[in-house]
Design an enzyme around this catalytic site. Structure first.
Site, PDB file in Angstrom:
ATOM      1  N   PRO A  61       0.787  -1.227   0.000  1.00  0.00           N
ATOM      2  CA  PRO A  61       0.000   0.000   0.000  1.00  0.00           C
ATOM      3  C   PRO A  61       0.823   1.283   0.000  1.00  0.00           C
ATOM      4  CG  PRO A  61      -0.156  -1.119   2.119  1.00  0.00           C
ATOM      5  CD  PRO A  61       0.499  -2.066   1.167  1.00  0.00           C
ATOM      6  N   ASN A  62       0.322   2.236  -0.740  1.00  0.00           N
ATOM      7  CA  ASN A  62       0.864   3.602  -0.848  1.00  0.00           C
ATOM      8  C   ASN A  62       2.119   3.710  -1.709  1.00  0.00           C
ATOM      9  OD1 ASN A  62      -1.124   4.832   0.966  1.00  0.00           O
ATOM     10  ND2 ASN A  62      -0.121   3.628   2.547  1.00  0.00           N
ATOM     11  N   ARG A  89      13.642   4.243  12.190  1.00  0.00           N
ATOM     12  CA  ARG A  89      12.418   5.042  12.202  1.00  0.00           C
ATOM     13  C   ARG A  89      11.580   4.735  13.460  1.00  0.00           C
ATOM     14  NH1 ARG A  89       9.631   4.748   6.538  1.00  0.00           N
ATOM     15  NH2 ARG A  89       8.522   6.521   7.467  1.00  0.00           N
ATOM     16  N   HIS A  93      12.817  -2.830   1.806  1.00  0.00           N
ATOM     17  CA  HIS A  93      12.264  -1.547   2.246  1.00  0.00           C
ATOM     18  C   HIS A  93      13.154  -0.441   1.720  1.00  0.00           C
ATOM     19  CE1 HIS A  93       9.455  -3.488   4.954  1.00  0.00           C
ATOM     20  NE2 HIS A  93      10.443  -4.309   5.262  1.00  0.00           N
ATOM     21  N   ARG A 115       5.349  10.849  -2.699  1.00  0.00           N
ATOM     22  CA  ARG A 115       5.061  10.522  -1.304  1.00  0.00           C
ATOM     23  C   ARG A 115       6.329  10.688  -0.471  1.00  0.00           C
ATOM     24  NH1 ARG A 115       4.829   4.480   1.201  1.00  0.00           N
ATOM     25  NH2 ARG A 115       4.157   5.084   3.278  1.00  0.00           N
ATOM     26  N   ASN A 128       8.076  -5.651  -1.191  1.00  0.00           N
ATOM     27  CA  ASN A 128       8.056  -4.542  -0.249  1.00  0.00           C
ATOM     28  C   ASN A 128       6.621  -4.477   0.261  1.00  0.00           C
ATOM     29  OD1 ASN A 128       7.967  -2.215   1.216  1.00  0.00           O
ATOM     30  ND2 ASN A 128       9.081  -0.960  -0.278  1.00  0.00           N
ATOM     31  N   TYR A 160      11.386   8.426   0.850  1.00  0.00           N
ATOM     32  CA  TYR A 160      11.259   7.345  -0.127  1.00  0.00           C
ATOM     33  C   TYR A 160      11.884   7.648  -1.488  1.00  0.00           C
ATOM     34  CZ  TYR A 160       8.044   5.554   3.392  1.00  0.00           C
ATOM     35  OH  TYR A 160       7.503   5.084   4.573  1.00  0.00           O
ATOM     36  N   GLU A 209      12.712  -9.563   1.127  1.00  0.00           N
ATOM     37  CA  GLU A 209      11.937  -8.411   1.598  1.00  0.00           C
ATOM     38  C   GLU A 209      12.777  -7.151   1.403  1.00  0.00           C
ATOM     39  OE1 GLU A 209      11.006  -8.846   5.736  1.00  0.00           O
ATOM     40  OE2 GLU A 209      10.126  -6.850   5.910  1.00  0.00           O
ATOM     41  N   ALA A 213       3.344  -0.923   4.725  1.00  0.00           N
ATOM     42  CA  ALA A 213       2.818  -0.946   6.098  1.00  0.00           C
ATOM     43  C   ALA A 213       2.335  -2.334   6.515  1.00  0.00           C
ATOM     44  CB  ALA A 213       1.686   0.066   6.228  1.00  0.00           C
TER      45      ALA A 213
END
Ligand code: DQA
Length: 150
Positions: free
Chosen positions: A13-14, A111, A104, A21, A78, A26, A102, A81
């Site tokens: 998502p996003n 963070r 990111h 964004r 990825n 990012y 995975e 969230a």
């Protein structure tokens, strides 16, 4: 005839908003930029690359189920969230026999505390965080270097 090895790139998502964004976190590349580069990288290595971005957990799960059946050798994911919330995505990946990496874009460990834990990492063969879009390329390099279709 040997089948072309296939890798699936999933984005959660996003991530469709990449480029606009929170670019300070990012980056400024769009998801299309990232996938186009990966597709070229895959092609040069003799791999076929499928890609899906979805804002819906179930769609990502359906794509993993499809990958179990269509000969996909590896998944780069990825989960965004959903990394921090989704047992369902972990369960789906646990039904997939291939390699899972995975990725990111940001270093989730630097963070907020709620980003430090990823359900997906329990299944992932490798985890890359904080390298921006280079993380996807590194994941694909690792897959090509370690897997062969035979
Ligand atoms: C992310 C990190 C997640 O915590 C966040 O929810 C995202 C993107 C990353 O690529 O850095 O959407 O997975």
């Amino acid at each position: 005839m040997v089948a072309t090895p296939r890798v699936l790139v999933l984005n959660g998502p996003n991530l469709n908003l990449l480029g606009t964004r929170q670019p300070e976190i990012y980056g400024t590349e769009t998801l299309d930029d990232i996938i186009n580069l990966l597709r070229t990288q895959a092609m040069m290595a003799g791999w076929e690359l499928g890609a899906l971005q979805s804002n819906h957990e179930g769609e990502l799960i359906d794509a993993i189920h499809a990958a179990r059946l269509n000969g996909t050798l590896a998944i780069i994911i990825n989960p965004a969230a959903y990394s921090h919330t989704s047992v369902a995505l972990l369960d789906a990946l646990n039904t997939f026999d291939g390699k899972v990496i995975e990725v990111h874009l940001s270093n989730i460990h630097k963070r907020e505390a709620f980003r430090h834990h990823s359900y997906i990492s329990q299944r992932a063969d490798g985890v890359i965080a904080g390298l921006g879009s280079l993380g996807y390329q590194a994941a694909l390099n690792a897959i090509v270097a370690t897997l062969k279709s035979d």
